[in-house]
Design a protein around this motif. Structure first.
Motif, PDB file in Angstrom:
ATOM      1  N   UNK A 195       0.535   2.844  54.842  1.00 46.68           N
ATOM      2  CA  UNK A 195      -0.614   3.723  54.584  1.00 46.68           C
ATOM      3  C   UNK A 195      -0.464   4.550  53.298  1.00 46.68           C
ATOM      4  N   UNK A 196       0.737   5.009  53.010  1.00 48.06           N
ATOM      5  CA  UNK A 196       0.955   5.757  51.769  1.00 48.06           C
ATOM      6  C   UNK A 196       0.768   4.836  50.566  1.00 48.06           C
ATOM      7  N   UNK A 197       1.229   3.603  50.658  1.00 47.87           N
ATOM      8  CA  UNK A 197       1.059   2.632  49.577  1.00 47.87           C
ATOM      9  C   UNK A 197      -0.428   2.346  49.342  1.00 47.87           C
ATOM     10  N   UNK A 198      -1.187   2.228  50.414  1.00 51.40           N
ATOM     11  CA  UNK A 198      -2.629   2.008  50.280  1.00 51.40           C
ATOM     12  C   UNK A 198      -3.282   3.236  49.649  1.00 51.40           C
ATOM     13  N   UNK A 199      -2.851   4.423  50.053  1.00 49.74           N
ATOM     14  CA  UNK A 199      -3.378   5.657  49.446  1.00 49.74           C
ATOM     15  C   UNK A 199      -3.074   5.724  47.956  1.00 49.74           C
ATOM     16  N   UNK A 200      -1.875   5.309  47.572  1.00 51.46           N
ATOM     17  CA  UNK A 200      -1.529   5.272  46.147  1.00 51.46           C
ATOM     18  C   UNK A 200      -2.432   4.302  45.395  1.00 51.46           C
ATOM     19  N   UNK A 201      -2.754   3.188  46.017  1.00 51.79           N
ATOM     20  CA  UNK A 201      -3.641   2.211  45.377  1.00 51.79           C
ATOM     21  C   UNK A 201      -5.060   2.741  45.258  1.00 51.79           C
ATOM     22  N   UNK A 202      -5.501   3.512  46.234  1.00 54.82           N
ATOM     23  CA  UNK A 202      -6.836   4.112  46.154  1.00 54.82           C
ATOM     24  C   UNK A 202      -6.885   5.104  44.995  1.00 54.82           C
ATOM     25  N   UNK A 203      -5.829   5.905  44.846  1.00 56.52           N
ATOM     26  CA  UNK A 203      -5.759   6.833  43.720  1.00 56.52           C
ATOM     27  C   UNK A 203      -5.737   6.053  42.402  1.00 56.52           C
ATOM     28  N   UNK A 204      -4.958   4.972  42.358  1.00 58.59           N
ATOM     29  CA  UNK A 204      -4.880   4.152  41.145  1.00 58.59           C
ATOM     30  C   UNK A 204      -6.216   3.486  40.836  1.00 58.59           C
ATOM     31  N   UNK A 205      -6.988   3.209  41.860  1.00 64.11           N
ATOM     32  CA  UNK A 205      -8.285   2.566  41.670  1.00 64.11           C
ATOM     33  C   UNK A 205      -9.289   3.516  41.006  1.00 64.11           C
ATOM     34  N   UNK A 206      -9.125   4.816  41.199  1.00 62.13           N
ATOM     35  CA  UNK A 206     -10.040   5.804  40.630  1.00 62.13           C
ATOM     36  C   UNK A 206      -9.705   6.099  39.160  1.00 62.13           C
ATOM     37  N   UNK A 207      -8.474   5.852  38.760  1.00 61.04           N
ATOM     38  CA  UNK A 207      -8.024   6.229  37.417  1.00 61.04           C
ATOM     39  C   UNK A 207      -8.745   5.473  36.285  1.00 61.04           C
ATOM     40  N   UNK A 208      -8.986   4.145  36.340  1.00 64.25           N
ATOM     41  CA  UNK A 208      -9.631   3.482  35.196  1.00 64.25           C
ATOM     42  C   UNK A 208     -10.997   4.037  34.794  1.00 64.25           C
ATOM     43  N   UNK A 209     -11.905   4.337  35.726  1.00 61.71           N
ATOM     44  CA  UNK A 209     -13.156   4.946  35.260  1.00 61.71           C
ATOM     45  C   UNK A 209     -12.950   6.325  34.624  1.00 61.71           C
ATOM     46  N   UNK A 210     -12.023   7.097  35.168  1.00 63.15           N
ATOM     47  CA  UNK A 210     -11.721   8.408  34.587  1.00 63.15           C
ATOM     48  C   UNK A 210     -11.129   8.229  33.190  1.00 63.15           C
ATOM     49  N   UNK A 211     -10.249   7.237  33.025  1.00 65.85           N
ATOM     50  CA  UNK A 211      -9.657   6.973  31.715  1.00 65.85           C
ATOM     51  C   UNK A 211     -10.726   6.570  30.707  1.00 65.85           C
ATOM     52  N   UNK A 212     -11.700   5.794  31.136  1.00 66.65           N
ATOM     53  CA  UNK A 212     -12.783   5.399  30.235  1.00 66.65           C
ATOM     54  C   UNK A 212     -13.613   6.611  29.833  1.00 66.65           C
ATOM     55  N   UNK A 213     -13.868   7.521  30.766  1.00 67.49           N
ATOM     56  CA  UNK A 213     -14.623   8.726  30.429  1.00 67.49           C
ATOM     57  C   UNK A 213     -13.845   9.607  29.459  1.00 67.49           C
ATOM     58  N   UNK A 214     -12.536   9.721  29.669  1.00 64.75           N
ATOM     59  CA  UNK A 214     -11.695  10.512  28.777  1.00 64.75           C
ATOM     60  C   UNK A 214     -11.683   9.900  27.378  1.00 64.75           C
ATOM     61  N   UNK A 215     -11.590   8.576  27.312  1.00 61.38           N
ATOM     62  CA  UNK A 215     -11.514   7.901  26.014  1.00 61.38           C
ATOM     63  C   UNK A 215     -12.828   7.977  25.249  1.00 61.38           C
ATOM     64  N   UNK A 216     -13.955   8.060  25.945  1.00 59.06           N
ATOM     65  CA  UNK A 216     -15.252   8.051  25.267  1.00 59.06           C
ATOM     66  C   UNK A 216     -15.892   9.426  25.133  1.00 59.06           C
ATOM     67  N   UNK A 217     -15.210  10.441  25.620  1.00 56.62           N
ATOM     68  CA  UNK A 217     -15.756  11.790  25.540  1.00 56.62           C
ATOM     69  C   UNK A 217     -15.718  12.273  24.091  1.00 56.62           C
TER      70      UNK A 217
END
Length: 86
Positions: free
Chosen positions: A33-55
């Motif tokens: 379950x912790x590994x799945x939670x880490x993957x969920x957090x990792x799944x949210x990072x790419x859209x945030x990274x794109x917003x940071x890069x294009x801001x």
């Protein structure tokens, strides 16, 4: 400005890949379950990274290119305190 945004983007994407690798190579041995939670957090990072890069920063302007109207361009340059080569 661009280099700073690019560095932040690659740092976030590196964190994303690191979370995936760590979750399924190490953490899953103790807690799936912790590994799945880490993957969920990792799944949210790419859209945030794109917003940071294009801001845009406070010094970036979307109207830097001349509009074709000399009076309008001169007015904007006067507001920004810039001199455009003629």
């Amino acid at each position: 400005m661009y280099a700073r945004r690019r560095h932040r983007y690659f740092a976030l994407m590196g964190l994303c890949i690191g979370l995936f690798v760590l979750a399924w190579s190490v953490v899953r041995l103790w807690s799936v379950p912790v590994a799945v939670g880490m993957c969920v957090v990792a799944m949210v990072i790419p859209p945030v990274a794109a917003m940071v890069a294009n801001r845009r920063g406070p010094d970036d302007r979307w109207w830097d290119d001349p509009s074709g109207d000399p009076q309008s361009d001169e007015w904007w340059d006067e507001l920004d305190g810039r001199k455009r080569p003629r």
